[in-house]
Design an enzyme around this catalytic site. Structure first.
Site, mmCIF file in Angstrom:
data_model
loop_
_atom_site.group_PDB
_atom_site.id
_atom_site.type_symbol
_atom_site.label_atom_id
_atom_site.label_comp_id
_atom_site.label_asym_id
_atom_site.label_seq_id
_atom_site.Cartn_x
_atom_site.Cartn_y
_atom_site.Cartn_z
ATOM 1 N N GLU A 148 -5.593 -4.948 10.403
ATOM 2 C CA GLU A 148 -4.587 -3.916 10.633
ATOM 3 C C GLU A 148 -4.884 -3.163 11.930
ATOM 4 O O GLU A 148 -5.683 -2.212 11.916
ATOM 5 C CB GLU A 148 -4.575 -2.922 9.467
ATOM 6 C CG GLU A 148 -4.238 -3.540 8.136
ATOM 7 C CD GLU A 148 -3.588 -2.532 7.197
ATOM 8 O OE1 GLU A 148 -2.469 -2.797 6.755
ATOM 9 O OE2 GLU A 148 -4.191 -1.478 6.937
ATOM 10 N N GLY B 91 2.260 2.268 10.617
ATOM 11 C CA GLY B 91 3.210 3.359 10.437
ATOM 12 C C GLY B 91 3.895 3.797 11.713
ATOM 13 O O GLY B 91 4.533 4.846 11.762
ATOM 14 N N SER C 75 3.175 -2.141 10.212
ATOM 15 C CA SER C 75 4.625 -2.226 10.422
ATOM 16 C C SER C 75 5.200 -3.607 10.126
ATOM 17 O O SER C 75 6.159 -4.037 10.761
ATOM 18 C CB SER C 75 4.998 -1.778 11.847
ATOM 19 O OG SER C 75 4.581 -0.435 12.048
ATOM 20 N N HIS D 276 -9.470 1.319 4.583
ATOM 21 C CA HIS D 276 -8.203 1.478 5.311
ATOM 22 C C HIS D 276 -8.421 2.423 6.491
ATOM 23 O O HIS D 276 -9.196 3.372 6.407
ATOM 24 C CB HIS D 276 -7.129 2.026 4.371
ATOM 25 C CG HIS D 276 -5.776 2.008 4.990
ATOM 26 N ND1 HIS D 276 -5.347 2.986 5.846
ATOM 27 C CD2 HIS D 276 -4.772 1.098 4.910
ATOM 28 C CE1 HIS D 276 -4.127 2.676 6.270
ATOM 29 N NE2 HIS D 276 -3.755 1.544 5.719
ATOM 30 N N GLY E 77 2.756 -1.140 4.157
ATOM 31 C CA GLY E 77 2.886 0.275 3.803
ATOM 32 C C GLY E 77 4.331 0.637 3.563
ATOM 33 O O GLY E 77 4.888 0.411 2.482
ATOM 34 N N GLY E 78 4.962 1.185 4.582
ATOM 35 C CA GLY E 78 6.330 1.712 4.479
ATOM 36 C C GLY E 78 7.307 0.792 3.764
ATOM 37 O O GLY E 78 8.040 1.232 2.861
ATOM 38 N N GLU F 232 -6.781 4.793 7.589
ATOM 39 C CA GLU F 232 -6.545 6.220 7.296
ATOM 40 C C GLU F 232 -7.757 6.838 6.598
ATOM 41 O O GLU F 232 -8.053 8.016 6.778
ATOM 42 C CB GLU F 232 -5.261 6.377 6.460
ATOM 43 C CG GLU F 232 -4.019 6.177 7.326
ATOM 44 C CD GLU F 232 -2.826 5.583 6.591
ATOM 45 O OE1 GLU F 232 -2.790 5.615 5.350
ATOM 46 O OE2 GLU F 232 -1.920 5.071 7.281
ATOM 47 N N ASN G 273 0.879 -1.172 0.000
ATOM 48 C CA ASN G 273 0.000 0.000 0.000
ATOM 49 C C ASN G 273 0.910 1.213 0.000
ATOM 50 O O ASN G 273 1.487 1.554 1.027
ATOM 51 C CB ASN G 273 -0.892 -0.033 1.251
ATOM 52 C CG ASN G 273 -1.706 1.245 1.415
ATOM 53 O OD1 ASN G 273 -1.788 2.057 0.495
ATOM 54 N ND2 ASN G 273 -2.303 1.422 2.586
ATOM 55 N N TRP G 274 1.023 1.818 -1.159
ATOM 56 C CA TRP G 274 1.956 2.950 -1.273
ATOM 57 C C TRP G 274 1.416 4.236 -0.653
ATOM 58 O O TRP G 274 2.132 5.218 -0.541
ATOM 59 C CB TRP G 274 2.296 3.182 -2.748
ATOM 60 C CG TRP G 274 3.324 2.225 -3.286
ATOM 61 C CD1 TRP G 274 3.902 1.172 -2.618
ATOM 62 C CD2 TRP G 274 3.902 2.228 -4.597
ATOM 63 N NE1 TRP G 274 4.800 0.531 -3.440
ATOM 64 C CE2 TRP G 274 4.812 1.166 -4.663
ATOM 65 C CE3 TRP G 274 3.727 3.027 -5.727
ATOM 66 C CZ2 TRP G 274 5.567 0.876 -5.807
ATOM 67 C CZ3 TRP G 274 4.466 2.751 -6.866
ATOM 68 C CH2 TRP G 274 5.377 1.686 -6.901
ATOM 69 N N LYS G 275 0.119 4.247 -0.309
ATOM 70 C CA LYS G 275 -0.497 5.460 0.252
ATOM 71 C C LYS G 275 -0.230 6.647 -0.675
ATOM 72 O O LYS G 275 -0.215 6.459 -1.889
ATOM 73 C CB LYS G 275 0.014 5.686 1.679
ATOM 74 C CG LYS G 275 -0.107 4.410 2.520
ATOM 75 C CD LYS G 275 0.112 4.596 3.978
ATOM 76 C CE LYS G 275 -0.037 3.248 4.675
ATOM 77 N NZ LYS G 275 0.002 3.357 6.120
#
Ligand code: PGA
Length: 252
Positions: A168, A174, A214, A96, A235-236, A98, A10-12
C-alpha cells in the site's frame, strides 16, 4: 499459478454495529456463492460480533484491523489475539500505514503482532508501503525491503502460509491517486522476489500479495490482471456494497 486471490475490505473507523450489519447483509446478498476469491471484511473491533453474526454460514470472512502482541495484561484498550479468535475472526490487518503514522506502529511492533497473530491461528495481512517523499528519493525498494525483513524476522516458512502481504503506497491511500498498474506490479513483483530470497520460491509463489490504495470499481480489473497482484486491500470502496461487489467480480 493458482494462488489464492483475496479481496479484503478495510472499513477503518466507519460503521456502527447496526450499520455494519446492514452493509454486510447487502454484501452477503450480492456475493453469495462466489468462489473466484476469498472475501474478507476487516471491521472495527466493536462491530465484530455483529459482523460474525451477519456473515455466519456465508462465503464472507471477518477480519480485525489490529491485534496486540501480548497474551493479556495491563494494556488498556488493547485487544488480544485470543479475544479475536474466540469471536470467530480469521484475519487481522497488521502495520497499516495509518497505524504507523498516527499510533506509533514500528517495524518491530509489526513483527511482534504478526508472530502473535500467527501463534494464535489468525491469518495476518501485513501492510508495507512507501511515502511520496520516499518514492521521490528513490528509496522505495530499500524501504519495502527493510519493512519486509523486519516484519517477518523469526517467522517460519510454515507460518508464511498464513500471511498475506499488502503493498500500500502511502501516497495512494484515501487520496484517489492510484499507483499505475506498472508501479503496483513492479513493487509486488519485488516483494515476491524478496520472499523467495528470504524463504523459497515455493513460499513466494504461494503467497497472496495484495495491492491497496484507492483501488475502486473502475481500476480494479486492470490492477488485478497484473501477474503479481493477487487481490486488494480496499478502504473507501469497501464501504459501498455495489463498488465492493464490482471489485470482487473483477477477479478473473
Ligand atoms: P483506500 O484505503 O482504498 O481508501 O485508499 C486502502 C487502505 O488503507 O487499506
Amino acid at each position: 499459478m493458482d494462488r489464492k486471490y483475496i479481496i479484503a475490505g478495510n472499513w477503518k473507523m466507519n460503521k456502527t454495529p447496526a450499520e455494519a450489519k446492514a452493509l454486510l447483509e447487502e454484501i452477503v446478498k450480492a456475493n453469495a456463492g462466489k468462489t473466484a476469491c476469498e472475501i474478507v471484511l476487516c471491521v472495527p473491533a466493536i462491530d465484530i460480533p455483529a459482523a460474525i453474526e451477519a456473515t455466519a454460514g456465508t462465503n464472507i470472512k471477518i477480519g480485525a484491523q489490529n491485534v496486540h502482541f501480548k497474551d493479556n495484561g495491563a494494556y488498556t484498550a488493547e485487544i488480544s489475539a485470543a479475544m479475536l479468535k474466540e469471536c470467530g475472526v480469521e484475519y487481522v490487518i497488521i502495520g497499516h500505514s495509518e497505524r504507523r503514522q498516527y499510533f506509533g506502529e514500528t517495524d518491530q511492533t509489526v513483527n511482534l503482532r504478526t508472530a502473535q497473530a500467527l501463534a494464535n491461528g489468525l491469518k495476518a495481512i501485513v501492510c508495507v508501503g512507501e511515502t511520496l517523499e520516499e518514492r521521490k528519493d528513490g528509496i522505495t525498494f530499500d524501504l519495502i525491503s527493510i519493512q519486509i525483513k523486519r516484519a517477518f524476522k523469526g517467522i517460519s516458512a510454515e507460518d508464511m502460509a498464513n500471511v498475506v502481504i499488502a503493498y500500500e503506497p502511502v501516497w495512494a491511500i484515501g487520496t484517489g491517486e492510484t499507483a499505475t498498474n506498472e508501479q503496483a506490479e513492479e513493487v509486488c513483483c519485488f516483494i515476491r522476489g524478496l520472499i523467495a530470497e528470504l524463504y523459497s520460491t515455493d513460499v513466494a509463489n504461494a503467497m497472496t500479495i495484495q495491492y491497496g490504495g484507492s483501488m475502486n470499481a473502475k481500476n480494479a480489473a486492470e490492477l488485478l490482471a497484473m501477474d503479481n497482484i493477487d487481490g486488494g486491500l480496499i478502504g473507501g470502496a469497501s464501504l459501498k456494497a455495489p463498488d465492493f461487489t464490482t471489485i470482487i467480480d473483477s477477479v478473473k
